[in-house]
Structures are given as structure tokens and as C-alpha cells.
Design a protein around this motif. Structure first.
Motif, short mmCIF file in Angstrom:
data_model
loop_
_atom_site.label_atom_id
_atom_site.label_comp_id
_atom_site.label_asym_id
_atom_site.label_seq_id
_atom_site.Cartn_x
_atom_site.Cartn_y
_atom_site.Cartn_z
N ALA A 205 29.35 57.52 40.75
CA ALA A 205 30.76 57.39 40.40
C ALA A 205 31.61 58.19 41.36
CB ALA A 205 31.01 57.86 38.96
N ASP B 146 30.92 53.04 40.49
CA ASP B 146 32.09 53.06 39.61
C ASP B 146 33.20 53.87 40.27
OD1 ASP B 146 30.78 51.57 37.74
OD2 ASP B 146 30.55 53.15 36.25
N TYR C 36 26.00 60.21 35.11
CA TYR C 36 25.66 59.57 36.38
C TYR C 36 24.64 60.42 37.11
CZ TYR C 36 29.85 56.64 35.82
OH TYR C 36 30.79 55.75 35.37
#
Length: 416
Positions: free
Chosen positions: A60, A199, A32
Motif C-alpha cells: 500500500a 493499493d 499489509y
């Protein structure tokens, strides 16, 4: 799905068959651009503003348990901005302004109720101190009113005004303060972040940091290694343990702060009241329970529970203020782990490890700061510069002799 009164009515008429989960439950990706460690209020708010306001992607949030399982769901839900020092007041007023528009922005009912907070005055010296504090609050653009005893008595006629030891002589009132539903705040930010593409990864504990030549490369987790461009840590009372994995020792101690709720009672307290002669604060929930708290437990702990000595001390403060609650039954007691800094004020800053950022040291002020904390931390992560309201909240302020000591207690974390 956008929520509205019409949506609630429609679902009620069709058997509530149209509701969907409000966020996804994805598996972690290999890499990420941004990882936020901690799925509490501050971590979720950071992810939301990073995606929505600063237009960043590939984000995330890693939470070792379920979202909102920490301090965001273990507090007394008070929001306010009546701070006195320049390093704190603009920040908390910024947070209050974000609170005032939060439900509309998130399209989620966080049950924000600006019912006011009243800090009671019990001596002439305390009146002088509160007058200075109120003036400082107003000079920064927030609201404050100094009330005499007659004005306080009209608001709360049942308080113990004739207590020989702690007579009530007035109060400092901030009408825009109040309460919010702690779970609702977490869920609203989680839903907003998920809709922005973040996420939200639950049951994913960070077990280490991979650092190469002073630069962070990623995090080791219970679900495997995840590479990252930048990592922001917002884990409240677990800060010292998590940051120790990066080889850092912080000016923070962890203590338990207990909170309490009684059985449901008829409406009696329509705002928030704080006892000026001891550490006791109380409000009444929509279910009728009195929600109150006081001092932290004086010893260091990572347990989400406290001891009976503090329960007794808090109950004594409540009885001195309003003896009528002596017949109320205590329904629940819970605890949150406070990350107590050396001066009682937070830290939002870069760390000596490139790519690793810190959000910590919130002491008692974590919940009320949730929106501004997330916004300021997202600003720092996205731009590598501090938000204007958080410039004083540097990690090196202790080394530079620039503490933000709101209570004037010195380098004694458990007294802040």
C-alpha cells in the motif's frame, strides 16, 4: 487498458467515451506486508518496482493528500546524470538509463525529452573544474563534452557572451540529459503500481508509528491503524516531522525551493542551460513558457511558498545570462519543500527501528533520481540489502566520516 496511438484515434472518433480511471481508489486494508508512506514520485516508483520487479504483494501507498501533490509536481523537470563523485555518479547514471526506457515500460507518455543540458563556463578556473568533472562522468560510463565558446555560440547565439563580469568561455554538455513531464511521471508510476495490485490510498495521513521492543508493528493514520511487516518512508521535505513520530532526529533540514514559469514565448531554448556564475537554470516548456529556478530560501520552512528576495536573485541571474528575458512576464511561482541533508546527497537505508526504512535527503536532486530512487528503495525493502549503486547512501555515513559532498560545502545544508 493499454494505451496506443490507435486507442487515441479510436476514442477521438467515438466521443472519448471509453476512457476509464487509471487507478482505483480503495479503502485501506487492516494489514499489509509493505507500506510506503508518501504518494509522490519516489513513493510511487518504489511501490511499482516492489510489485513489478521484485514480485512482492500486499503493498500500500499512503498519501496524506492527493497523489503527486508534493515535490513531484513542484519542480523544474530536469533529468541528468552529470555528477562527479563515485557515491553519486553510478546512481544517477542508473536513473538516466531507467528514464530512457520508462515510457515503454509504463505504457504512459511522461514526455521525456533528451534535449541536453549545458553548464556554462565563465572563467579559466571553472573550465579546469568542469574538465575534471567531465572526465569523472565519462570514466563512470556516462556522456560529457567540453565545448569552447564558438561551439556554445553556435548552439545559443543570443546569450550575453560579452558580459564584463561573467563572460561565457565555453560549457560542459551532457546530450542525454533533458526534461520530463513531472505530473506524467507520477501518473505513470501510479497507474503501473495499481495495475500490479498496489493499493494507492489517498487522504490518509500517517500520524504515528506503533513500535514494540524496537520493532515496527504498523502505522497510525487518519483512517485508523494499519499493521505492516515493513514500512518505507519517502516524504521529501516532511521527513523530519514524520520520522520524529518514530523517535528519530535526522541530519536533515527542510527548505523551500521556488520555481518559476513565464508567459508562453516563441521557441528559443531547445535544451537546458545553467548559469555558471550564479544559481540559475532554465529550459522552455512545450507550451512556450520559460521554466527556471535557482537557490533555496535560506531559512527553514515547511511552507510550499517562498519570498520575494529569492525571486529577485533568480531574476538577476537570468538577466545576466540573457538580458532579452527582461520583457517577459512572470506567470506563476511555486515552491517545493526540500529535504536538505548535511552533505547534499540522499539517504536510502534501514533505520535503527527494525522494519522501518528511510528514503530522504534529496536536496535539489529528487526529480531526476525518481526511477533509481524507487528501484533502489524497493531493492532494499525486498532484500534487506542496498542496491549496488546506492551502497554509499547510508544513514550512518556522517558518523563514520564518509560524506558524499558533491559541492564541497561542508555540513551546511542550505548551501548544497
Amino acid at each position: 487498458m493499454r494505451y496506443s496511438g490507435f486507442k487515441v484515434l479510436r476514442e477521438a472518433l467515438t466521443g472519448h467515451k471509453g476512457w476509464q480511471p487509471i487507478w482505483r481508489n480503495p479503502d485501506p486494508q487492516p494489514a499489509y506486508d509493505y507500506i510506503i508512506v508518501g504518494g509522490g514520485g519516489h513513493g510511487l516508483a518504489t511501490a511499482y518496482y516492489l510489485a513489478r520487479t521484485f514480485r512482492q504483494a500486499r503493498i500500500a501507498v499512503l498519501e496524506k493528500s492527493w497523489l503527486g501533490s508534493g515535490n513531484i509536481g513542484r519542480n523544474t523537470t530536469i533529468i541528468r546524470s552529470n555528477y562527479g563523485l563515485p557515491g553519486n555518479q553510478p546512481f544517477y547514471e542508473f536513473s538516466m538509463k531507467l528514464w530512457e526506457g520508462l515510457e515503454q515500460e509504463l505504457n504512459f507518455n511522461a514526455m521525456i525529452s533528451q534535449r541536453g543540458i549545458l553548464n556554462l563556463i565563465h572563467s579559466d578556473g571553472q573550465r579546469d573544474a568542469y574538465r575534471r568533472r567531465g572526465n569523472a562522468v565519462m570514466l563512470s560510463g556516462a556522456d560529457a563534452e567540453l565545448l569552447d565558446q564558438a561551439q556554445v555560440r553556435r548552439m545559443y547565439p543570443w546569450l550575453n557572451y560579452d558580459n564584463a563580469r561573467f563572460p561565457i568561455k565555453g560549457g560542459l554538455l551532457q546530450r542525454r540529459a533533458g526534461t520530463a513531464r513531472h505530473d506524467g511521471v507520477a501518473w505513470g508510476y501510479a497507474r503501473g503500481a495499481d495495475l500490479a495490485g498496489v493499493d494507492l490510498i489517498q487522504n490518509c495521513e500517517v500520524t504515528g508509528f506503533r513500535i514494540d521492543g524496537g520493532t515496527l508493528r504498523g502505522v497510525e493514520t487518519s483512517r485508523g491503524y494499519i499493521a505492516a511487516g515493513k514500512v518505507g518512508v519517502a516524504v521529501a521535505g516532511s521527513t523530519s516531522r514524520v520520522m520524529a513520530q518514530a523517535g528519530m532526529r535526522l541530519p536533515i533540514e527542510s527548505h523551500v525551493l521556488q520555481a518559476f514559469v513565464t508567459e508562453g514565448l516563441k521557441p528559443v531554448i531547445d535544451g537546458v542551460i545553467t548559469f555558471g556564475a550564479g544559481h540559475f537554470y532554465v529550459s522552455q516548456s512545450d507550451k512556450g513558457g520559460l521554466v527556471f529556478g535557482g537557490d533555496i530560501d535560506g531559512y527553514n520552512s515547511y511552507a510550499q511558498r517562498g519570498n520575494l528576495g529569492v525571486i529577485e536573485d533568480v531574476a538577476q541571474g537570468g538577466m545576466a545570462l540573457m538580458p532579452m528575458i527582461g520583457r517577459a512576464r512572470l506567470l506563476r511561482v511555486w515552491g517545493g519543500i526540500m529535504d536538505m541533508s548535511m552533505d547534499g546527497s540522499p539517504i536510502i537505508d534501514r533505520t535503527p527501528v527494525r522494519g522501518l526504512y528511510l528514503n530522504a535527503g534529496w536536496c535539489y536532486g529528487g526529480f531526476k533520481a525518481t526511477p533509481a530512487s524507487g528501484y533502489a528503495f524497493a531493492h532494499l525493502l525486498a532484500t534487506d540489502t542496498p542496491h549496488p549503486t546506492a551502497r554509499a547512501m547510508r544513514l550512518d555515513r556522517f558518523e563514520r566520516g564518509r560524506p558524499i559532498d558533491e559541492k564541497g560545502m561542508g555540513a551546511t545544508p542550505n548551501l548544497h
